[in-house]
Design a protein around this motif. Structure first.
Motif, PDB file in Angstrom:
ATOM      1  N   UNK A  18    -190.848 -18.638   2.211  1.00  0.00           N
ATOM      2  CA  UNK A  18    -190.883 -19.573   3.341  1.00  0.00           C
ATOM      3  C   UNK A  18    -190.668 -18.856   4.678  1.00  0.00           C
ATOM      4  N   UNK A  19    -190.654 -17.505   4.656  1.00  0.00           N
ATOM      5  CA  UNK A  19    -190.512 -16.686   5.864  1.00  0.00           C
ATOM      6  C   UNK A  19    -189.183 -16.900   6.565  1.00  0.00           C
ATOM      7  N   UNK A  20    -188.132 -17.080   5.785  1.00  0.00           N
ATOM      8  CA  UNK A  20    -186.791 -17.155   6.376  1.00  0.00           C
ATOM      9  C   UNK A  20    -186.430 -15.799   6.965  1.00  0.00           C
ATOM     10  N   UNK A  21    -185.688 -15.746   8.067  1.00  0.00           N
ATOM     11  CA  UNK A  21    -185.307 -14.466   8.683  1.00  0.00           C
ATOM     12  C   UNK A  21    -184.499 -13.608   7.718  1.00  0.00           C
ATOM     13  N   UNK A  22    -184.708 -12.309   7.801  1.00  0.00           N
ATOM     14  CA  UNK A  22    -183.982 -11.381   6.927  1.00  0.00           C
ATOM     15  C   UNK A  22    -182.478 -11.531   7.134  1.00  0.00           C
ATOM     16  N   UNK A  23    -182.047 -11.781   8.385  1.00  0.00           N
ATOM     17  CA  UNK A  23    -180.617 -11.925   8.668  1.00  0.00           C
ATOM     18  C   UNK A  23    -180.016 -13.090   7.892  1.00  0.00           C
ATOM     19  N   UNK A  24    -180.767 -14.198   7.754  1.00  0.00           N
ATOM     20  CA  UNK A  24    -180.272 -15.350   6.992  1.00  0.00           C
ATOM     21  C   UNK A  24    -180.138 -15.004   5.514  1.00  0.00           C
ATOM     22  N   UNK A  25    -181.106 -14.269   4.994  1.00  0.00           N
ATOM     23  CA  UNK A  25    -181.068 -13.892   3.584  1.00  0.00           C
ATOM     24  C   UNK A  25    -179.884 -12.964   3.316  1.00  0.00           C
ATOM     25  N   UNK A  26    -179.669 -11.995   4.215  1.00  0.00           N
ATOM     26  CA  UNK A  26    -178.566 -11.052   4.022  1.00  0.00           C
ATOM     27  C   UNK A  26    -177.218 -11.735   4.192  1.00  0.00           C
ATOM     28  N   UNK A  27    -177.160 -12.772   5.016  1.00  0.00           N
ATOM     29  CA  UNK A  27    -175.894 -13.482   5.206  1.00  0.00           C
ATOM     30  C   UNK A  27    -175.495 -14.226   3.933  1.00  0.00           C
ATOM     31  N   UNK A  28    -176.483 -14.766   3.239  1.00  0.00           N
ATOM     32  CA  UNK A  28    -176.200 -15.481   1.999  1.00  0.00           C
ATOM     33  C   UNK A  28    -176.080 -14.537   0.802  1.00  0.00           C
ATOM     34  N   UNK A  29    -176.823 -13.439   0.836  1.00  0.00           N
ATOM     35  CA  UNK A  29    -176.835 -12.484  -0.283  1.00  0.00           C
ATOM     36  C   UNK A  29    -176.569 -11.075   0.252  1.00  0.00           C
ATOM     37  N   UNK A  30    -175.338 -10.804   0.675  1.00  0.00           N
ATOM     38  CA  UNK A  30    -175.035  -9.534   1.344  1.00  0.00           C
ATOM     39  C   UNK A  30    -175.208  -8.305   0.457  1.00  0.00           C
TER      40      UNK A  30
END
Length: 460
Positions: free
Chosen positions: A285-297
């Motif tokens: 869904x093209x979520x920002x990489x920062x959002x993904x890393x925040x949830x899955x560090x």
């Protein structure tokens, strides 16, 4: 009327005693096609006086009725609509239609033609001031409403696509590396601002009622101590749409475990695998990489980044890149195109200072890795920044003292943010390639030949 220019629309307004609207229509560049696409809400934003709003909408409606006329075909689609599956009915049918409309919207969306003053600022590649940012957001919101056929409730994917299109066309708007989140939040706030005064709109009332709001009620502000927590939870809900408490528990555990000095890596592997499906949906869904890393560090850890790549491709990318550099390093260093390269010259200076075979081999592999873009005539700044500041927003290696035995540093950066620290050149190259694959980041054209070569060796 569909083919009218902005000047023709303005002349048409003057002929109908609506000359007061001409400056605003010129400012917003309303052509004939845009005029026919206006709906009630857009007219309210464009025209201040209620009398003018009524006259304008009446003229548009009359033209539409005259255009269709008696006996006119009821469907004017240029392409046949896909046939709905016969098994779809009730809620399934509604869900299918909603998904189809979303796909139709996203496949046809393109950035609007901004007004002249916005074009000037964007052409100069200057960071816009507060008032100009508001102008851009207002224009994007009005344009999205047109694509949404008057709806004021875009979904998360549509917000992501619009902001991605804006930053892809004008990368300097993401100068601080957090531009995606800031522009998306501003766009969402603009839609909230537009919805707020509309008290009698059916869709607004339906959505308010869905979340427990009743006519005449005002929302009680959350306590100050819960405001930050509420904002964080809402962001997570927008990003991943969790399907239950189990997913939330996994994410919470991963965040807490990442902060520990001693980690339970076996349990980390297990929970990362269990949450992989939602992570892939976010990335699709093209979520920002920062959002993904925040949830899955843990994706910041090279071992987990490589494991994610292995789950997707069934390949040990670290082992494979080490083999590639070991096989090709001597051949790369012998090419004429790199003979006078600063990396080659620096390598020769350090080779003369050491005699250990392992050290010399490591230095040559490092040099071969850094020289790859020059071999293929690509832009080396999009591959590795050696003793320089990283400027690219796509995955790139930041390298310090590449031939120092004790002071060599490799860091993978994505969006000018440090993703992972790496031990050597083979791990650094593996992390760079894995980041493009894992996060579905498009390959820049100026580095495409280098990455295509490496990709062909990986999957030969």
């Amino acid at each position: 009327m569909e083919n009218w220019t902005v000047d023709q629309v303005c002349n048409w307004l003057r002929q109908r005693n609506l000359g007061e609207l001409v400056p605003k229509f010129r400012e917003e560049e309303v052509s004939g096609a845009a005029l026919l696409a206006l709906n009630d809400r857009m007219v309210q934003q464009l025209v201040k006086k209620i009398g003018h709003q009524a006259v304008l909408m009446d003229l548009i409606n009359k033209y539409q009725q005259h255009k269709s006329g008696p006996g006119a075909p009821t469907c004017c689609c240029e392409t046949a609509s896909p046939k709905l599956p016969e098994v779809l009915s009730g809620k399934n049918l509604k869900s299918f239609v909603a998904r189809y409309k979303t796909l139709q919207w996203t496949s046809s969306y393109a950035l609007p033609d901004f007004p002249y003053d916005i074009k000037c600022i964007l052409a100069e590649k200057k960071s816009p001031d507060h008032s100009m940012r508001i102008r851009i957001i207002e224009f994007l919101q009005a344009d999205m409403t047109k694509y949404l056929e008057g709806s004021l409730y875009p979904n998360s994917q549509q917000y992501n696509l619009v902001v991605s299109a804006l930053l892809q066309a004008y990368p300097f708007l993401d100068a601080d590396g957090n531009g995606f989140l800031l522009w998306k939040r501003a766009l969402k706030d603009r839609f909230k601002y537009v919805r707020r005064p509309i008290a009698d709109d059916e869709q607004v009332l339906r959505n308010k009622s869905k979340f427990g709001h009743r006519r005449g009620q005002t929302r009680r502000p959350p306590p100050a101590e819960h405001k930050l927590e509420h904002t964080q939870l809402q962001a997570e809900e927008d990003a991943v749409h969790p399907q239950g408490s189990a997913l939330a528990a996994h994410i919470k555990w991963l965040k807490e475990e990442y902060l520990k000095a001693q980690r339970n890596w076996k349990e980390v592997d297990n929970r990362m695998k269990m949450t992989m499906e939602v992570r892939r949906k976010m990335i699709s869904a093209k979520a920002p990489v920062q959002d993904i890393l925040r949830l899955f560090p843990f994706l910041r850890c090279p071992c987990q980044l490589f494991r994610e790549f292995q789950l997707l491709t069934h390949m040990d990318i670290h082992k494979k890149t080490a083999e590639i550099l070991e096989v090709y390093s001597e051949s790369i260093l012998s090419l004429d195109v790199v003979r006078n390269n600063p990396i080659t010259i620096l390598l020769q200076e350090h080779l003369n200072q050491h005699t250990e075979a392992d050290v010399l081999k490591s230095m040559k592999m490092t040099a071969a890795c850094l020289l790859l873009p020059d071999v293929f005539g690509d832009d080396s700044s999009l591959f590795a920044a050696v003793n320089e500041e990283v400027r690219a927003v796509t995955p790139v290696l930041e390298v310090r003292n590449p031939f120092s035995v004790s002071g060599c540093e490799f860091v993978l950066q994505v969006g000018r943010e440090q993703l992972a620290q790496l031990a050597d050149c083979s791990m650094a190259l593996a992390a760079l390639l894995a980041a493009f694959q894992v996060f579905h980041i498009p390959c820049p054209s100026r580095i495409r030949r280098t990455l295509s070569f490496l990709h062909s060796l990986l999957f030969e």
